[in-house]
Design a protein around this motif. Structure first.
Motif, short mmCIF file in Angstrom:
data_model
loop_
_atom_site.label_atom_id
_atom_site.label_comp_id
_atom_site.label_asym_id
_atom_site.label_seq_id
_atom_site.Cartn_x
_atom_site.Cartn_y
_atom_site.Cartn_z
N GLU A 69 -4.01 5.98 -8.36
CA GLU A 69 -4.66 4.86 -7.65
C GLU A 69 -3.74 4.26 -6.59
O GLU A 69 -4.19 3.87 -5.52
CB GLU A 69 -5.11 3.80 -8.66
N SER A 70 -2.46 4.17 -6.92
CA SER A 70 -1.41 3.77 -5.98
C SER A 70 -1.80 2.64 -5.04
O SER A 70 -1.76 2.78 -3.82
CB SER A 70 -0.97 5.01 -5.16
N GLN A 71 -2.18 1.52 -5.61
CA GLN A 71 -2.59 0.37 -4.81
C GLN A 71 -1.44 -0.60 -4.54
O GLN A 71 -1.41 -1.26 -3.50
CB GLN A 71 -3.72 -0.39 -5.52
N VAL A 72 -0.51 -0.69 -5.49
CA VAL A 72 0.56 -1.67 -5.36
C VAL A 72 1.38 -1.40 -4.09
O VAL A 72 1.68 -2.31 -3.33
CB VAL A 72 1.47 -1.66 -6.61
N GLY A 73 1.70 -0.13 -3.87
CA GLY A 73 2.45 0.25 -2.68
C GLY A 73 1.71 -0.17 -1.41
O GLY A 73 2.30 -0.69 -0.47
N ARG A 74 0.40 0.04 -1.40
CA ARG A 74 -0.40 -0.29 -0.22
C ARG A 74 -0.43 -1.80 0.02
O ARG A 74 -0.35 -2.25 1.14
CB ARG A 74 -1.81 0.27 -0.36
N TRP A 75 -0.53 -2.56 -1.07
CA TRP A 75 -0.50 -4.02 -0.91
C TRP A 75 0.85 -4.45 -0.33
O TRP A 75 0.93 -5.46 0.37
CB TRP A 75 -0.75 -4.72 -2.25
N ALA A 76 1.89 -3.68 -0.67
CA ALA A 76 3.22 -4.04 -0.19
C ALA A 76 3.51 -3.46 1.19
O ALA A 76 4.59 -3.63 1.72
CB ALA A 76 4.27 -3.54 -1.19
N GLY A 77 2.53 -2.74 1.75
CA GLY A 77 2.70 -2.24 3.12
C GLY A 77 3.19 -0.80 3.22
O GLY A 77 3.49 -0.33 4.31
N ILE A 78 3.27 -0.10 2.08
CA ILE A 78 3.65 1.32 2.13
C ILE A 78 2.36 2.15 2.15
O ILE A 78 1.52 2.02 1.25
CB ILE A 78 4.51 1.71 0.90
N GLU A 79 2.21 2.97 3.17
CA GLU A 79 0.97 3.74 3.31
C GLU A 79 0.96 4.90 2.31
O GLU A 79 1.82 5.77 2.36
CB GLU A 79 0.87 4.27 4.74
#
Lengths: 57, 396
Positions: B161-171
């Motif tokens: 799901e890898s959402q935390v990274g995206r919320w932190a700005g990592i694509e």
């Protein structure tokens, strides 16, 4: 987005595949927020065809 | 709102999260690991096959409580039924155990707890918290109640799901050809070889991916399929898997007792898996073998690396991207070449027609490979079918 709750396996595949990060899976419920741009990727990828795009209003 | 404070918050209690939590806690960091599900390791989203060699590398002692079956070898089957059988003497690191993931994951979580980590179940991360541009923790829902967990660093171990990274700005967005949509049944009363994992490849069986049979003893097996995203339009995973089970005589008297979905990424990992005050590990960092879709060993390694690097960072109190870069170097030094090579091989395999796959399986079954692994297989293929490996010959 229409979610067929009888088919959805809560696998989270659509969540991780969404290009706009618009899908959320908590408490075994799929939710879509307003970032959804109707690209349809989740509809295509779902292994059990549990998602359908709503007709545009 | 209830607020918790710690040094490290780990989002996700899979193998990557638990390893990270363990090594952070061992290093003296106050660690909280959250898991959104009600039970660690369940419901299952995994084929449960792992090789053996890496366990020692990450300090995990094989334990009969989570080993369901010890494999003698593996079989690769082509669309027309040509098979390549490899036993343990040849198979090297590519075969191993079929696990009980719900027990394996709990064992790793127990090790994290032993080291001093806290666990919060039924706690899902809903966003990261930024103050003056700096990541200072996460927002979460714990048993339905909104909470904040303030931390010096976040470890995103939230899997595919890898959402935390995206919320932190990592694509962490994936290309469609780097996604495999998977479905698996737990079949019982199947007439299968209990000692061999089977991989069936070919466009007519599993477009751009493969179909697997991983035995779990007593006629039980995980039977699943992965299909490349570009070939998915309409629930193909289920259609192809059902067709296979309906027509393979080994499943004539077999029934499914469990069905599960799950996705894997098949890219060679993120461009960068760290940023200021955040590290991504395992599936969340898209660090998965692009050929096999195997992620457990990569998750455990990266979790361990994250814990070790953060232990060092804590000595100076610097958790900036620059201070976290040793993590980037560690996983790349250990895995990047192989991930990239297998990604190229995956890309090529996905384009082969069934006739070529038949020929390739015939070729490798007639070859004399001492230790069979993806690397050696590609070397044999390179000699007869140079086109298959065109573009990444240098890595073979």
């Amino acid at each position: 987005m229409i979610v067929d709750v009888n088919k959805c396996l809560h696998c989270g595949g659509c969540v991780g595949s969404c290009p706009t990060n618009a899908i959320f899976l908590n408490d075994f419920v799929l939710e879509f927020n307003n970032r959804c741009n109707r690209c349809g990727r989740c509809v295509k990828l779902c292994p059990v065809h549990a998602l359908t795009l709503e007709a545009k209003q | 709102m209830k607020t918790y404070t710690c040094d490290v918050v780990v989002v996700g209690a899979g193998p990557g999260g638990s390893m990270a939590a363990k090594f952070c806690a061992q290093g003296g960091l106050q660690t909280i690991m959250i898991e959104k599900k009600a039970e660690i390791g369940a419901p299952l989203r995994c084929a449960e096959g792992v090789s053996k060699k890496w366990l020692q590398e990450v300090g995990i002692e094989p334990d009969p409580s989570w080993i369901r079956a010890d494999m003698v070898g593996a079989v690769i089957r082509s669309p027309s039924g040509y098979t390549f059988k490899l036993d343990e003497s040849k198979a090297g690191s590519e075969v191993g155990y079929v696990l009980e993931r719900h027990l394996f994951d709990k064992a790793l979580a127990r090790d994290a707890v032993k080291a001093g980590s806290k666990i919060m179940l039924r706690t899902s991360c809903t966003d990261v918290i930024r103050e003056n541009g700096k990541l200072v923790g996460i927002k979460a829902k714990c048993m339905g109640e909104e909470i904040e967990i303030r931390s010096r660093v976040i470890i995103a171990a939230d899997g595919y799901e890898s959402q935390v990274g995206r919320w932190a700005g990592i694509e962490t967005k994936l290309a469609l050809n780097d996604i495999d949509s998977c479905l698996q049944y737990r079949m019982v009363n199947a007439d299968i070889d209990p000692d061999y994992c089977e991989f069936i490849i070919g466009r007519s069986v599993a477009p751009g991916g493969y179909l697997w049979i991983f035995p779990k003893g007593n006629g039980t097996a995980n039977v699943g399929i992965g299909i490349i995203g570009t070939e998915c339009n309409n629930g193909e995973a289920k259609t192809y898997l059902d067709k296979f089970i309906d027509t393979d005589p080994r499943f004539k008297n077999s029934q499914a007792v469990e069905v599960m979905g799950g996705f894997v990424s098949t890219c060679p990992g993120l461009d960068c898996a760290v940023d200021d005050n955040i590290i991504l590990v395992g599936d969340a960092a898209r660090i998965i073998d692009p050929i096999t879709g195997g992620g457990i060993c990569h998750a455990c390694r990266t979790g361990m690396y994250a814990g070790k690097v953060l232990t060092e960072c804590a000595k100076t109190g610097d958790f900036s991207k620059k201070a976290l870069m040793p993590y980037e170097k560690m996983w790349r030094d250990r895995m990047e070449d192989k991930l990239y090579r297998n990604w190229m091989a995956k890309e090529r395999l996905a384009t082969l027609d069934d006739e070529t796959i038949d020929e390739v399986v015939k070729l490798i079954s007639g070859s004399d490979i001492k230790e069979v692994n993806v690397y050696n297989l590609l070397r044999v293929i390179k000699e007869r079918f140079p086109k298959v490996v065109e573009g990444f010959e240098d890595l073979i």
